[in-house]
Motif scaffolding. Structure first.
Motif, PDB file in Angstrom:
ATOM      1  N   ASP A  70       0.799  -1.224   0.000  1.00  0.00           N
ATOM      2  CA  ASP A  70       0.000   0.000   0.000  1.00  0.00           C
ATOM      3  C   ASP A  70       0.834   1.279   0.000  1.00  0.00           C
ATOM      4  O   ASP A  70       0.311   2.360  -0.272  1.00  0.00           O
ATOM      5  N   TYR A  71       2.104   1.196   0.305  1.00  0.00           N
ATOM      6  CA  TYR A  71       2.888   2.418   0.498  1.00  0.00           C
ATOM      7  C   TYR A  71       3.498   2.967  -0.786  1.00  0.00           C
ATOM      8  O   TYR A  71       3.990   4.090  -0.793  1.00  0.00           O
ATOM      9  N   ARG A  72       3.506   2.176  -1.873  1.00  0.00           N
ATOM     10  CA  ARG A  72       4.137   2.607  -3.123  1.00  0.00           C
ATOM     11  C   ARG A  72       3.372   2.032  -4.313  1.00  0.00           C
ATOM     12  O   ARG A  72       2.934   0.877  -4.274  1.00  0.00           O
ATOM     13  N   HIS A  73       3.264   2.808  -5.369  1.00  0.00           N
ATOM     14  CA  HIS A  73       2.703   2.269  -6.605  1.00  0.00           C
ATOM     15  C   HIS A  73       3.645   1.178  -7.112  1.00  0.00           C
ATOM     16  O   HIS A  73       4.879   1.337  -7.072  1.00  0.00           O
ATOM     17  N   PRO A  74       3.119   0.067  -7.619  1.00  0.00           N
ATOM     18  CA  PRO A  74       4.000  -1.036  -8.031  1.00  0.00           C
ATOM     19  C   PRO A  74       4.964  -0.669  -9.153  1.00  0.00           C
ATOM     20  O   PRO A  74       6.050  -1.248  -9.237  1.00  0.00           O
ATOM     21  N   ALA A  75       4.603   0.275 -10.026  1.00  0.00           N
ATOM     22  CA  ALA A  75       5.543   0.681 -11.079  1.00  0.00           C
ATOM     23  C   ALA A  75       6.765   1.364 -10.478  1.00  0.00           C
ATOM     24  O   ALA A  75       7.888   1.191 -10.968  1.00  0.00           O
ATOM     25  N   VAL A  76       6.548   2.129  -9.405  1.00  0.00           N
ATOM     26  CA  VAL A  76       7.663   2.780  -8.717  1.00  0.00           C
ATOM     27  C   VAL A  76       8.517   1.742  -7.998  1.00  0.00           C
ATOM     28  O   VAL A  76       9.757   1.747  -8.091  1.00  0.00           O
ATOM     29  N   LEU A  77       7.861   0.823  -7.289  1.00  0.00           N
ATOM     30  CA  LEU A  77       8.607  -0.191  -6.541  1.00  0.00           C
ATOM     31  C   LEU A  77       9.365  -1.123  -7.488  1.00  0.00           C
ATOM     32  O   LEU A  77      10.502  -1.522  -7.199  1.00  0.00           O
ATOM     33  N   ALA A  78       8.764  -1.464  -8.622  1.00  0.00           N
ATOM     34  CA  ALA A  78       9.453  -2.322  -9.601  1.00  0.00           C
ATOM     35  C   ALA A  78      10.745  -1.663 -10.069  1.00  0.00           C
ATOM     36  O   ALA A  78      11.794  -2.325 -10.181  1.00  0.00           O
ATOM     37  N   MET A 122      -2.202  -6.281  -2.923  1.00  0.00           N
ATOM     38  CA  MET A 122      -0.826  -6.804  -2.914  1.00  0.00           C
ATOM     39  C   MET A 122      -0.616  -7.806  -4.043  1.00  0.00           C
ATOM     40  O   MET A 122       0.424  -7.786  -4.717  1.00  0.00           O
ATOM     41  N   ILE A 123      -1.587  -8.665  -4.286  1.00  0.00           N
ATOM     42  CA  ILE A 123      -1.462  -9.648  -5.366  1.00  0.00           C
ATOM     43  C   ILE A 123      -1.346  -8.932  -6.712  1.00  0.00           C
ATOM     44  O   ILE A 123      -0.485  -9.257  -7.546  1.00  0.00           O
ATOM     45  N   GLU A 124      -2.207  -7.948  -6.927  1.00  0.00           N
ATOM     46  CA  GLU A 124      -2.125  -7.193  -8.186  1.00  0.00           C
ATOM     47  C   GLU A 124      -0.781  -6.470  -8.298  1.00  0.00           C
ATOM     48  O   GLU A 124      -0.170  -6.436  -9.376  1.00  0.00           O
ATOM     49  N   ALA A 125      -0.334  -5.881  -7.192  1.00  0.00           N
ATOM     50  CA  ALA A 125       0.949  -5.168  -7.237  1.00  0.00           C
ATOM     51  C   ALA A 125       2.072  -6.110  -7.645  1.00  0.00           C
ATOM     52  O   ALA A 125       2.921  -5.756  -8.481  1.00  0.00           O
ATOM     53  N   LEU A 126       2.089  -7.311  -7.085  1.00  0.00           N
ATOM     54  CA  LEU A 126       3.151  -8.258  -7.429  1.00  0.00           C
ATOM     55  C   LEU A 126       3.033  -8.697  -8.882  1.00  0.00           C
ATOM     56  O   LEU A 126       4.056  -8.838  -9.581  1.00  0.00           O
ATOM     57  N   GLU A 127       1.822  -8.890  -9.368  1.00  0.00           N
ATOM     58  CA  GLU A 127       1.662  -9.252 -10.781  1.00  0.00           C
ATOM     59  C   GLU A 127       2.175  -8.138 -11.688  1.00  0.00           C
ATOM     60  O   GLU A 127       2.809  -8.404 -12.720  1.00  0.00           O
ATOM     61  N   VAL A 128       1.914  -6.893 -11.321  1.00  0.00           N
ATOM     62  CA  VAL A 128       2.427  -5.767 -12.097  1.00  0.00           C
ATOM     63  C   VAL A 128       3.951  -5.739 -12.062  1.00  0.00           C
ATOM     64  O   VAL A 128       4.623  -5.583 -13.092  1.00  0.00           O
ATOM     65  N   ILE A 129       4.505  -5.900 -10.869  1.00  0.00           N
ATOM     66  CA  ILE A 129       5.964  -5.851 -10.713  1.00  0.00           C
ATOM     67  C   ILE A 129       6.632  -6.953 -11.534  1.00  0.00           C
ATOM     68  O   ILE A 129       7.594  -6.709 -12.277  1.00  0.00           O
ATOM     69  N   LYS A 130       6.111  -8.166 -11.427  1.00  0.00           N
ATOM     70  CA  LYS A 130       6.698  -9.262 -12.212  1.00  0.00           C
ATOM     71  C   LYS A 130       6.563  -8.998 -13.710  1.00  0.00           C
ATOM     72  O   LYS A 130       7.470  -9.305 -14.502  1.00  0.00           O
ATOM     73  N   GLY A 131       5.424  -8.429 -14.103  1.00  0.00           N
ATOM     74  CA  GLY A 131       5.243  -8.098 -15.511  1.00  0.00           C
ATOM     75  C   GLY A 131       6.247  -7.064 -16.000  1.00  0.00           C
ATOM     76  O   GLY A 131       6.785  -7.176 -17.099  1.00  0.00           O
ATOM     77  N   LEU A 132       6.523  -6.074 -15.161  1.00  0.00           N
ATOM     78  CA  LEU A 132       7.489  -5.041 -15.539  1.00  0.00           C
ATOM     79  C   LEU A 132       8.916  -5.571 -15.535  1.00  0.00           C
ATOM     80  O   LEU A 132       9.779  -5.013 -16.215  1.00  0.00           O
TER      81      LEU A 132
END
Length: 309
Positions: A70-78, A122-132
């Motif tokens: 929740d603390y960071r957009h997944p594109a930023v964290l990726a 969190m699940i969506e964030a991880l899917e985005v991160i792995k995709g990136l």
């Protein structure tokens, strides 16, 4: 069974010099990894902190246990973590969770949604991160995140991204971890948003055996590939551990006997703790043991005896 390995979770360093000395010591003593946590109290940045540790060591793995999605957009964290993995030349482990500490949310003004919503995000964030991290253009249309034709840059040093750690104590998050994670950190149930009696009661041995079974059922044949981690509450090397357990157990609503059987409590002589860890690996599949920085020296003989075994 996976061989034993050991990591250290660092709190707030006393100084930059003390942190660098600790990182080097952790590596020299045979620990596998050094992590920080992701809270808004007086800890240091969960990206900068590991980056410095990686820069001054040669084999130590670094990361954060765990990023709150929740603390960071997944594109930023990726992007941030791919940069860390690139600079560390692959010596990272990526931990992510749904967030849990009520104080973090209230002090920062971040809405604290119910657990199911946070887990879904969190699940969506991880899917985005792995995709990136895949190197291919990502189109993602989720409930919480939408990505359009984005290519992650830079790519991590590790093809496809570093090993993923998911921590949790509830059935849904552990079931999803069985699908998505390389390493699963078995935790108490932190639904209450604090570490107190509720979390302690959910830490008894029977509850950890249940969590292990949830993972095994969800993972199927993949279970043998998953590394199970325990992020301990206490690692006490002492000839008189029983008296210490007797003092602290009632404050968490436990008997001393129950406290001794909590998998996240290691207490006793070096021989005692080695025996406990063998039992935990047999019962829960747990081979990756995380302790905390004040315990590094005392636990060094355990690490010397068991690491890699």
């Amino acid at each position: 069974m996976h061989p034993f390995r050991f990591g250290v979770q660092y709190g707030r360093p006393e100084s930059p010099t003390a942190f660098r000395e600790m990182a080097r010591k952790v590596e020299d003593l045979g620990y596998s990894s050094l992590f920080c946590h992701d809270h808004f109290w007086d800890s240091w940045s969960p990206i900068v902190h590991p980056a410095v540790a990686a820069e001054i060591t040669t084999a130590l793995r670094v990361g954060t246990l765990v990023f709150a999605a929740d603390y960071r957009h997944p594109a930023v964290l990726a992007k941030d973590f791919a940069t860390l993995d690139l600079l560390a030349e692959g010596r990272t482990e990526f931990g992510i969770g749904a967030g849990w500490l009520t104080e973090d949310y209230s002090q920062a003004g971040i809405p604290l949604d119910r657990p199911g919503v946070r887990i879904g995000r969190m699940i969506e964030a991880l899917e985005v991160i792995k995709g990136l991290w895949s190197g291919e253009p990502l189109d993602y249309d989720g409930e919480y995140y939408q990505i359009s034709g984005m290519i992650g840059r830079p790519l991590p040093h590790t093809a496809g991204g570093p090993p993923v750690i998911i921590g949790g104590g509830g059935r849904r998050v552990l079931t999803e971890a069985a699908r998505l994670a390389d390493i699963i950190s078995l935790n108490p149930n932190l639904r209450s948003g604090t570490v107190g009696p509720d979390a302690a009661r959910s830490s008894v041995a029977a509850r950890f055996a249940e969590r292990r079974q949830w993972i095994a059922d969800a993972a199927g044949e993949r279970f043998a590939e998953i590394e199970i981690q325990l992020n301990t509450f206490m690692a006490l090397v002492s000839d008189d551990a029983d008296s210490v357990l007797a003092r602290f157990a009632p404050g968490f609503g436990l008997t001393p006997e129950e406290a001794r059987e909590v998998p996240l409590v290691l207490a006793g002589t070096v021989d005692d703790i080695c025996e406990q860890l063998h039992r935990h690996r047999e019962a829960y599949g747990a081979s990756y043991i995380i302790i905390h920085d004040p315990e590094v020296d005392a636990m060094a003989p355990v690490v010397a005896r068991l690491a890699g075994a």
